[in-house]
Write a protein that holds these residues in place. Structure first.
Motif, short mmCIF file in Angstrom:
data_model
loop_
_atom_site.label_atom_id
_atom_site.label_comp_id
_atom_site.label_asym_id
_atom_site.label_seq_id
_atom_site.Cartn_x
_atom_site.Cartn_y
_atom_site.Cartn_z
N THR A 7 -34.49 22.44 -48.09
CA THR A 7 -35.55 21.60 -47.54
C THR A 7 -35.22 21.25 -46.10
O THR A 7 -34.07 20.90 -45.78
CB THR A 7 -35.70 20.32 -48.38
N ILE A 8 -36.22 21.35 -45.24
CA ILE A 8 -36.08 20.98 -43.83
C ILE A 8 -37.10 19.89 -43.52
O ILE A 8 -38.28 20.00 -43.88
CB ILE A 8 -36.33 22.20 -42.91
N SER A 9 -36.66 18.83 -42.84
CA SER A 9 -37.59 17.86 -42.26
C SER A 9 -37.22 17.65 -40.80
O SER A 9 -36.04 17.63 -40.44
CB SER A 9 -37.58 16.53 -43.03
N ALA A 52 -41.29 23.73 -43.93
CA ALA A 52 -40.67 22.55 -43.31
C ALA A 52 -41.67 21.41 -43.25
O ALA A 52 -42.88 21.62 -43.21
CB ALA A 52 -40.17 22.88 -41.90
N THR A 53 -41.14 20.20 -43.26
CA THR A 53 -41.94 18.98 -43.15
C THR A 53 -41.71 18.38 -41.77
O THR A 53 -40.58 18.09 -41.40
CB THR A 53 -41.52 17.98 -44.25
N HIS A 273 -30.93 19.28 -48.00
CA HIS A 273 -31.99 18.79 -47.12
C HIS A 273 -31.42 18.62 -45.70
O HIS A 273 -30.62 17.72 -45.44
CB HIS A 273 -32.50 17.45 -47.67
N LEU A 274 -31.86 19.50 -44.81
CA LEU A 274 -31.40 19.52 -43.43
C LEU A 274 -32.48 18.91 -42.53
O LEU A 274 -33.68 19.14 -42.74
CB LEU A 274 -31.15 20.98 -43.01
N TRP A 275 -32.06 18.15 -41.51
CA TRP A 275 -33.05 17.53 -40.62
C TRP A 275 -32.54 17.47 -39.19
O TRP A 275 -31.35 17.54 -38.92
CB TRP A 275 -33.42 16.12 -41.11
N TRP A 276 -33.51 17.37 -38.26
CA TRP A 276 -33.19 17.21 -36.84
C TRP A 276 -34.46 16.79 -36.10
O TRP A 276 -35.51 16.60 -36.70
CB TRP A 276 -32.60 18.50 -36.25
N ARG A 309 -35.01 28.50 -53.12
CA ARG A 309 -36.36 28.44 -52.56
C ARG A 309 -36.43 27.50 -51.37
O ARG A 309 -35.68 26.53 -51.29
CB ARG A 309 -37.35 27.97 -53.63
N SER A 310 -37.34 27.81 -50.47
CA SER A 310 -37.63 26.94 -49.33
C SER A 310 -38.82 26.07 -49.69
O SER A 310 -39.92 26.58 -49.95
CB SER A 310 -37.94 27.78 -48.09
N LEU A 311 -38.61 24.74 -49.73
CA LEU A 311 -39.66 23.81 -50.14
C LEU A 311 -39.70 22.62 -49.18
O LEU A 311 -38.65 22.06 -48.83
CB LEU A 311 -39.40 23.29 -51.56
N GLY A 312 -40.91 22.23 -48.77
CA GLY A 312 -41.08 21.01 -48.00
C GLY A 312 -40.94 19.79 -48.88
O GLY A 312 -40.82 19.88 -50.11
N MET A 313 -40.99 18.63 -48.27
CA MET A 313 -40.78 17.39 -49.02
C MET A 313 -41.85 17.18 -50.08
O MET A 313 -41.55 16.81 -51.22
CB MET A 313 -40.70 16.20 -48.07
#
Length: 323
Positions: A7-9, A52-53, A273-276, A309-313
């Motif tokens: 998950t990416i936000s 991505a979110t 869950h990765l974010w930047w 899997r790649s999933l948004g929030m």
């Protein structure tokens, strides 16, 4: 869900995210660079089918100062530190350059890219743990964010609290406005939600070391961990710290810190869950994009080998609800 999830936000805020701590002249290069980096991120995501979110400050939907003030809530935060209030800045600043304060064309680009979720970062980059603000002011702020998104055909379902100042007293307000999930913080003292004063030098230094060496764990988790009454907490696992030329010789450790956690999540059917922020890529953009590409290469391996899997929030929240 019998696979792991990546998950990416992304906290999309332009100058609103640093307005009270950085002079615009000192941050202009990063903001200009962020505008160049966002289309490159979207192209990379589309190429690799990455969802991505994008937690977007509501003011970015506006085209200029007049539109921003017209969309602003009537109830405004009464921060004890008046410099935190963006409305005073909007009303009194001699020059509000749209390039650094508004970005409706980028919001539209994000929304038009497959797999990308436009989410909320509140309307005004609202600080939920600073002295003087109230639940009533937060409710008005979130209502303004929902309205301005809806006017452009976007339904907000996820939210990231600015500066990670998530506040349990405000979760019912999220639910009132249709927000089904939010990004909580990593476990532990280093990542605890506090006001600006609480983010002291020891915490910042600890988080820096933790970006290179595993001090605090992988911060991955199962979907069961997220289950409960909405809005659901989809905690962060790791901040994608940007390229730092003085520490470039440690980039192998920085990458390994992330990829080991990704593998841990994939093999245990957990969430990583990765974010930047886009402005983190605003300087040294090629190096930062190259690093992100290596992270995504690892995800591609885990997708092929482990079914990750790649999933948004919001997609994660839907997966919890479907269990």
């Amino acid at each position: 869900m019998n696979t792991g999830a990546f998950t990416i936000s992304i906290d999309f805020e332009l100058y609103w995210g640093v307005r009270d701590t950085r002079r615009l002249d000192a941050f202009r290069e990063r903001l200009d660079g962020a505008r160049q980096a966002i289309p490159r991120m979207l192209e990379l995501f589309e190429q690799h089918r990455i969802h991505a979110t994008w937690a977007t400050v509501g003011l970015l939907f506006c085209r200029d100062r007049d539109a921003a003030l017209a969309a602003a809530p009537s109830v405004r935060p009464g921060y004890a530190n008046g410099s935190l209030c963006p409305y005073r800045y909007l009303e009194q600043s001699a020059d509000i350059d749209p390039r650094y304060h508004f970005a409706p064309e980028l919001v539209e680009l994000i929304a038009a890219t497959p797999g990308q979720e436009v989410a909320s970062h509140t309307f005004s980059h609202y600080y939920c743990r600073e002295a003087g603000q109230t639940v009533a002011a937060f409710r008005a702020d979130l209502a303004a964010a929902v309205r301005i998104a809806a006017a452009r055909g976007i339904v907000l379902r996820s939210l990231v609290f600015p500066r990670n100042q998530w506040n349990p007293d405000y979760l019912d307000v999220l639910a009132e406005h249709g927000i089904t999930t939010y990004r909580g913080n990593e476990d532990g003292w280093l990542y605890a939600a506090t006001d600006h004063v609480g983010q002291n030098a020891m915490r910042r230094m600890g988080r820096l070391f933790d970006s290179y060496v595993n001090l605090s764990g992988h911060h991955t988790y199962t979907l069961e961990h997220c289950a409960g009454k909405p809005p659901l907490n989809i905690p962060a696992s790791r901040f994608l710290r940007p390229h730092e030329p003085r520490l470039a010789w440690l980039d192998g450790l920085r990458l390994r810190r992330i990829t080991r956690a990704m593998r841990h999540a994939a093999r245990r059917h957990e969430v990583f869950h990765l974010w930047w922020h886009p402005h983190n890529f605003g300087v040294d953009t090629d190096q930062n994009m190259g690093f992100l590409a290596r992270v995504i290469e690892e995800f591609e391996r885990l997708r092929q080998q482990e079914g990750m899997r790649s999933l948004g929030m919001t997609e994660l929240a839907d997966a919890v609800a479907a269990r």
